[in-house]
Design an enzyme around this catalytic site. Sequence first.
Site: not given
Ligand code: DX5
Ligand code: ZN
Length: 220
Positions: A12, A72, A180, A39, A41, A37, A70, A142
């Site tokens: 990620s 969010m 994840d 993320d 947000m 990956h 991903h 998750m």
């Molecule tokens: C959390 C994200 C994850 C996160 C994982 O909201 O969706 O992808 O970056 O990070 P680690 O592996 O550090 O938990």
């Molecule tokens: Zn993620």
Amino acid sequence: MNNQTKIKIAPSILSADFSRMGEEVQSLEQNGADLVHCDVMDGVFVNNITFGIKMIQDIRKCTKLPLDCHLMIVNPEKYVERFAKAGADIITVHYEASKENLRETLELIKSTGVKCGAVINPDTPVEKIADVIPLCDMVLVMSVFPGFGGQKFIPDALGKLRQVRKIIEASGKAIDLQIDGGVTLDNVEEIKAAGANVIVAGSAVFNAPDRAKTLAALKK
Ligand code: DX5
Ligand code: ZN
């Protein structure tokens, strides 16, 4: 697990240095990552803001690895086509963001030619997405509440992985099962044993002294 479900590591980039994102992504590719990956947000669906379509477009130019986006964000259906056009290879959307529109959103993703996936938060039972699993290319369980990297793995996710893996096997389809949140070298074995084959790792990869070694150890 059949042999189509081989283990893939998806670091990620939430834990990357955003000021050097191009190099960071290239380093993942050179050190043996299978997916990137991403993320996304929006500060509404989760309590944090990261990046959006432009970042995906720019990362696309830096790597051949598939971009696993991903989302969010609220109303993901509004942005699916633009993420697809920007170069996403797979787009995953949360049940909690789509609710009764989840099937429709997954179909919309597919219609853009991109792979689709459904995501459930730690407090959402597998039953909520059971009927759309056969439609998915990937299911994401998750193991932390989304928003931040570096959180602790919630062990309840293991039972959910086993449950989803059973549904996938019953479907007879080659659907990936992704985990994840909070994955480390210490818990990755039991995570794989529970049925996950796509492993997201943010802090475990980016804080590691040796990225190549860590990626290889996560995969083994
Ligand atoms: C959390 C994200 C994850 C996160 C994982 O909201 O969706 O992808 O970056 O990070 P680690 O592996 O550090 O938990
Ligand atoms: Zn993620």
